[in-house]
Design a protein around this motif. Sequence first.
Motif, PDB file in Angstrom:
ATOM      1  N   HIS A  70      41.032  65.822  40.375  1.00  0.00           N
ATOM      2  CA  HIS A  70      39.817  65.289  39.749  1.00  0.00           C
ATOM      3  C   HIS A  70      38.657  66.242  39.982  1.00  0.00           C
ATOM      4  N   ARG A  93      25.279  63.297  37.886  1.00  0.00           N
ATOM      5  CA  ARG A  93      26.059  64.340  37.219  1.00  0.00           C
ATOM      6  C   ARG A  93      27.541  64.206  37.583  1.00  0.00           C
ATOM      7  N   GLY A 103      29.135  61.203  35.891  1.00  0.00           N
ATOM      8  CA  GLY A 103      29.424  61.504  34.490  1.00  0.00           C
ATOM      9  C   GLY A 103      30.680  62.344  34.329  1.00  0.00           C
ATOM     10  N   GLN A 104      30.822  63.359  35.185  1.00  0.00           N
ATOM     11  CA  GLN A 104      32.020  64.202  35.128  1.00  0.00           C
ATOM     12  C   GLN A 104      33.275  63.397  35.448  1.00  0.00           C
ATOM     13  N   LEU A 164      33.661  60.194  35.006  1.00  0.00           N
ATOM     14  CA  LEU A 164      33.925  59.275  33.900  1.00  0.00           C
ATOM     15  C   LEU A 164      34.622  59.992  32.748  1.00  0.00           C
ATOM     16  N   LEU A 165      34.161  61.195  32.428  1.00  0.00           N
ATOM     17  CA  LEU A 165      34.842  61.982  31.390  1.00  0.00           C
ATOM     18  C   LEU A 165      36.282  62.279  31.785  1.00  0.00           C
ATOM     19  N   TRP A 166      36.482  62.606  33.043  1.00  0.00           N
ATOM     20  CA  TRP A 166      37.822  62.897  33.541  1.00  0.00           C
ATOM     21  C   TRP A 166      38.709  61.648  33.471  1.00  0.00           C
ATOM     22  N   SER A 192      38.495  59.012  31.668  1.00  0.00           N
ATOM     23  CA  SER A 192      38.745  58.502  30.321  1.00  0.00           C
ATOM     24  C   SER A 192      39.490  59.521  29.453  1.00  0.00           C
ATOM     25  N   GLY A 193      39.797  60.690  30.005  1.00  0.00           N
ATOM     26  CA  GLY A 193      40.490  61.730  29.249  1.00  0.00           C
ATOM     27  C   GLY A 193      41.976  61.440  29.089  1.00  0.00           C
ATOM     28  N   GLU A 242      37.958  54.305  35.725  1.00  0.00           N
ATOM     29  CA  GLU A 242      36.971  54.239  34.636  1.00  0.00           C
ATOM     30  C   GLU A 242      36.159  52.953  34.721  1.00  0.00           C
ATOM     31  N   ARG A 247      32.082  52.790  35.365  1.00  0.00           N
ATOM     32  CA  ARG A 247      31.178  52.123  34.414  1.00  0.00           C
ATOM     33  C   ARG A 247      30.368  51.022  35.107  1.00  0.00           C
TER      34      ARG A 247
END
Length: 169
Positions: free
Chosen positions: A77, A105, A108-109, A111-113, A115-116, A131, A135
């Motif tokens: 991660h 920051r 956010g990173q 969360l992107l990871w 949800s990828g 996730e 959130r």
Amino acid sequence: MSASFERLIDGIIDALQSHVVPNSSDDFVRGQVYSAIYALNGLKLAADWKAGPLLEQVRLQDETFAAVKRLADGMTHPEISATPRIHGDVSDATAIEVLRDDGDRQLGQLLLWASGEGTRAANRDAATEIERLLRRAICDQLKIELATTPKSMLQQIAGGEREGGAAQG
């Protein structure tokens, strides 16, 4: 901010809401009074701005980071800072704000990871739980932020509401 300053501002606001607004039939005057109330609320929040809400956000982020590390259990991660990031009695709001912003920051990173597609393919259940956790943490941070933001002047004028009370009429 001292408690006496806060009581002073609260007293002025209460006097305006309890005595001036109900006894004024002139819409212009009422609008001006609501503008003054809005300004006083903003002053109270600005004067009260201290490390407390920022510390609460950083602590919330740290709890989230620890939970993500636990749930990720060996998954690759994005970088997560060592926690806790604040030790002792820190009161420098600027330094805490930098930590909070860096935490945002990282959230956010993460969360992107989480949800990828790659993460979901590796471990769908863990990715979904991470996730959901991220959130919820972001929403909890927004609640802290909103608690230190003055109500909209239009909201105060339209509803005539007092904090914690119903509209006066």
